[in-house]
Design a protein around this motif. Structure first.
Motif, PDB file in Angstrom:
ATOM      1  N   UNK A  94       4.685  10.254  -6.332  1.00 38.80           N
ATOM      2  CA  UNK A  94       5.722  10.839  -6.291  1.00 38.80           C
ATOM      3  C   UNK A  94       6.048  11.789  -7.402  1.00 38.80           C
ATOM      4  N   UNK A  97      -1.486   3.215   5.500  1.00 39.60           N
ATOM      5  CA  UNK A  97      -0.496   2.374   5.138  1.00 39.60           C
ATOM      6  C   UNK A  97       0.717   1.968   6.483  1.00 39.60           C
ATOM      7  N   UNK A  98       1.134   3.007   6.800  1.00 42.35           N
ATOM      8  CA  UNK A  98       1.992   3.188   7.971  1.00 42.35           C
ATOM      9  C   UNK A  98       1.565   2.681   9.179  1.00 42.35           C
ATOM     10  N   UNK A 129      -3.801   8.147   2.940  1.00 47.06           N
ATOM     11  CA  UNK A 129      -3.657   6.633   2.641  1.00 47.06           C
ATOM     12  C   UNK A 129      -2.127   6.130   3.002  1.00 47.06           C
ATOM     13  N   UNK A 130      -1.254   6.875   2.543  1.00 46.82           N
ATOM     14  CA  UNK A 130       0.238   6.352   2.928  1.00 46.82           C
ATOM     15  C   UNK A 130       0.111   6.330   4.516  1.00 46.82           C
ATOM     16  N   UNK A 165       0.890  -1.280   0.080  1.00 42.24           N
ATOM     17  CA  UNK A 165       0.009   0.127  -0.114  1.00 42.24           C
ATOM     18  C   UNK A 165       0.879   1.220  -0.034  1.00 42.24           C
ATOM     19  N   UNK A 213      10.644   8.637   5.145  1.00 42.29           N
ATOM     20  CA  UNK A 213      10.467   7.418   4.274  1.00 42.29           C
ATOM     21  C   UNK A 213       9.312   7.648   3.341  1.00 42.29           C
ATOM     22  N   UNK A 214       8.155   7.926   4.308  1.00 39.34           N
ATOM     23  CA  UNK A 214       6.724   7.689   3.579  1.00 39.34           C
ATOM     24  C   UNK A 214       5.962   9.018   3.358  1.00 39.34           C
ATOM     25  N   UNK A 272       8.257  12.160   0.451  1.00 42.46           N
ATOM     26  CA  UNK A 272       8.150  11.759  -0.959  1.00 42.46           C
ATOM     27  C   UNK A 272       6.942  12.489  -1.407  1.00 42.46           C
ATOM     28  N   UNK A 273       5.765  12.719  -0.482  1.00 41.89           N
ATOM     29  CA  UNK A 273       4.556  13.074  -1.115  1.00 41.89           C
ATOM     30  C   UNK A 273       4.388  14.539  -0.526  1.00 41.89           C
TER      31      UNK A 273
END
Lengths: 352, 290
Positions: A328, B98-99, B94-95, A319, B79-80, B83-84
């Motif tokens: 990205x 996920x985490x 949503x990330x 996910x 890390x998560x 980048x966004x």
């Protein structure tokens, strides 16, 4: 390729995918090539696909974030279970009973959608999200305390315990508080689920391509401009929200009537989030994406069974990685470049 | 009545500390960090392991939990979320989910789903009797910790350079960058502080309710998030006020209405507040520009 794009332009691609999915699994199960764990997943997959489509109507078309859609699913599920069990004697035909249960599930979820939508849709952005979350939790909590039984005199309700319903000797408890709905007869079938899914697709396609749908999307794109052109913002937002709630309710009824017991805890915040994950991964506003994402992500934990304890961990990593790759900037730029190269290559082919 | 009030303030203080993490991250990065609740759980497990398995004294084990969670917060951010930075808020949401899944399932693998009995880390501090009302030691420690954190954070954001940078970034990222503020480092720092606070909240939460499971952080996380919204998300005093009010409402609902319906009542109050005042109790009203 040309045929495919034509199909998707007319919105038939979604129907084609669903029918292909149905045929593949139907053939697999008739020839006995389908594992039992996967065949048990078929109806949940269909229910989740409908949920994803319903949520996509709110998130993608109407542009509002809802974190409580499992609440509508749960209203539909328990209404469906109560209706189906109560009608067991008077409507012996399973299919007919399923249809009635689904319709009642959808109606009750839609009513709940109106009750929730009127206050909620006055808010914006993250505040709206948190209030839908709160409503989802409230629905779960209330259902946890709700006792419903049926006997010769009709339905009995209680908010305290099963005994206070004063059921007659022949009465049965349908909804037993935190224990959920017990003794449901399984009447959902894969085929009926697929038919419901096709109807849902038809409703959404017609809504999106109608005057109402265009008004809803205009509000999403620019609320103030839409308001200035005379669109009643609250009315159209509510329209999308209630439609979505009704569809979620029908999915809930289909889902519940596939099991012998369903507990209110099943439809908690995590389920709402799961459905949101389907929508976002499939692409917000993209119905085809929702169908594929919901189906793949429901099957994925099954396929990851060989990893056993690690499967949810792997699921989480997949996910995160998918979100990182698809969002990205660098990754996106590479994708755009690739696409350009491919289309340029095609252009050359056409010239020669 | 008074006992309930004290219990409410104590529970509310835990919510307030968690809500601070939510609100600070939201103020700066404009994201709902759904993994925050799971950082609390990790903090709880860290304190549990160091005291129960390794026999560490209380203070070093709490410090250890804080350090681990701070590092965890920074690593997750790098890390998560980094980048966004320019992606849509839903993608980041949503990330974060996920985490959250990742942390919960990692904890499930390491510590299994069996609940662990959390040792009372504040047993050395006596409970006090005040006018016939017993105040539990956990309540005293929680409230004091909450007060210290509130004062420290207020001083930090108003007096220090880094704190002022944080405020500047939350108000206008672009302008802050032009003024020579390192936005990336400021965001990392916010995550670090938020996660460190989550560790403290984890220890306090588990001391008061001594069962520890991989899902321990989830519900307090959601409620603290609600508290942050209740007080006006992005506002530090708002998170404090929202947290404490939510705790009091929850305990009173449990005591006088119904244990099962207490969560429903908490959320219903939240909805009413938001409908009357859509930006929360202390939230800033942002007018919409055309």
């Amino acid at each position: 390729m040309k045929v495919l794009s034509k199909l998707s332009k007319r919105g038939f691609l979604n129907y084609a995918i669903v029918i292909a999915f149905y045929l593949v699994f139907q053939i697999l199960s008739v020839t006995g090539n389908l594992s039992s764990s996967l065949s048990g997943q078929l109806i949940p997959i269909v229910a989740y696909v409908i949920m994803a489509l319903a949520l996509n109507l709110v998130v993608g078309i109407s542009g509002e974030l809802s974190l409580g859609h499992a609440g509508f699913m749960s209203v539909g599920a328990f209404t469906g279970a109560i209706v189906a069990t109560a009608l067991q004697a008077s409507v012996p035909n399973g299919i007919l009973r399923l249809v009635i249960a689904i319709i009642f599930g959808a109606i009750f979820a839609a009513l709940m959608g109106v009750v929730i939508g009127i206050p909620v849709l006055r808010l914006n952005g993250d505040y709206l999200a948190i209030v839908t979350l709160a409503f989802g939790e409230i629905i779960k909590n209330l259902l946890n305390c709700l006792y419903v039984g049926v006997d010769g005199k009709g339905l009995h309700f209680s908010l305290t315990d099963a005994n206070s319903m004063n059921l007659e000797a022949d009465g049965i408890t349908i909804l037993n508080g935190p224990m959920g709905a017990l003794g449901i007869t399984k009447i959902s079938t894969f085929t009926s689920g697929i038919i419901l899914l096709l109807i849902v697709l038809f409703i959404i396609k017609n809504l999106v391509n109608s005057r109402t749908g265009r008004a809803i999307m205009a509000i999403r794109d620019n609320r103030i401009a839409a308001e200035a052109t005379g669109i009643n913002v609250t009315k159209y937002k509510l329209y999308a929200f209630v439609t979505s709630a009704a569809l979620a309710g029908s999915a809930g009824a289909l889902y519940a009537l596939n099991y012998s017991t369903v507990v209110p805890k099943k439809f908690d915040f995590n389920t709402s989030i799961l459905i949101l994950v389907f929508v976002v991964l499939g692409g917000i506003g993209n119905m085809t994406g929702s169908i594929i994402a919901a189906a793949v992500l429901t099957i994925l934990p099954e396929l990851l069974r060989q990893f056993q304890d690690y499967r949810m961990l792997v699921y989480a990593i997949v996910l995160i990685l998918v979100m990182l790759i698809t969002n990205n900037e660098k990754a996106r730029a590479t994708m755009v470049m690739l696409r350009k190269k491919i289309s340029r290559g095609k252009g050359k082919e056409a010239q020669s | 009545m008074l006992t309930n009030l004290i219990n409410g303030i104590s529970l509310g203080s835990v919510y307030a500390i968690i809500a601070l993490g939510y609100t600070m991250v939201y103020g700066i990065a404009k994201m709902l960090n759904f993994a925050h609740g799971d950082v609390i759980m990790i903090g709880g497990y860290m304190a549990f392991c160091t005291t129960s398995y390794l026999g560490w004294p209380v203070v070093p084990s709490i410090l250890f939990a804080v350090v681990v969670c701070t590092i965890l917060g920074i690593v997750v951010e790098k890390l998560a979320y980094k980048p966004l930075r320019n992606a849509t808020s839903l993608a980041v949401l949503i990330t974060a989910i996920g985490v959250s899944y990742f942390l919960q399932n990692a904890a499930l693998l390491i510590w299994t789903s069996n609940p662990k009995a959390f040792p009372n880390l504040v047993a050395s501090i006596p409970s006090i009797e005040l006018g016939g009302v017993r105040i539990a030691n956990t309540a005293i420690v929680t409230v004091i910790a909450n007060l210290i954190i509130m004062v420290a954070l207020t001083l930090f954001t108003n007096r220090t350079k880094m704190g002022k940078a944080m405020k500047a970034v939350s108000e206008d990222k672009g302008a802050a960058q032009l003024m020579g503020i390192n936005v990336d480092r400021t965001i990392s720092l916010t995550f670090a502080i938020g996660s460190g606070l989550a560790a403290i909240a984890g220890v306090l939460l588990c001391s008061a309710y001594p069962t520890l499971m991989p899902t321990t952080g989830a519900m307090p996380g959601i409620k603290a998030f609600t508290a942050a919204v209740f007080g006006g998300i992005g506002s530090i005093p708002g998170a404090m006020l929202g947290g404490i009010l939510l705790g009091i409402i929850e305990i009173f609902a449990k005591a006088y209405v119904s244990t099962q319906l207490s969560d429903a009542i908490v959320f219903a109050v939240l909805i009413i507040v938001l409908i009357v005042k859509p930006t929360g109790l202390l939230g800033k009203k942002v007018s919409e520009k055309v």
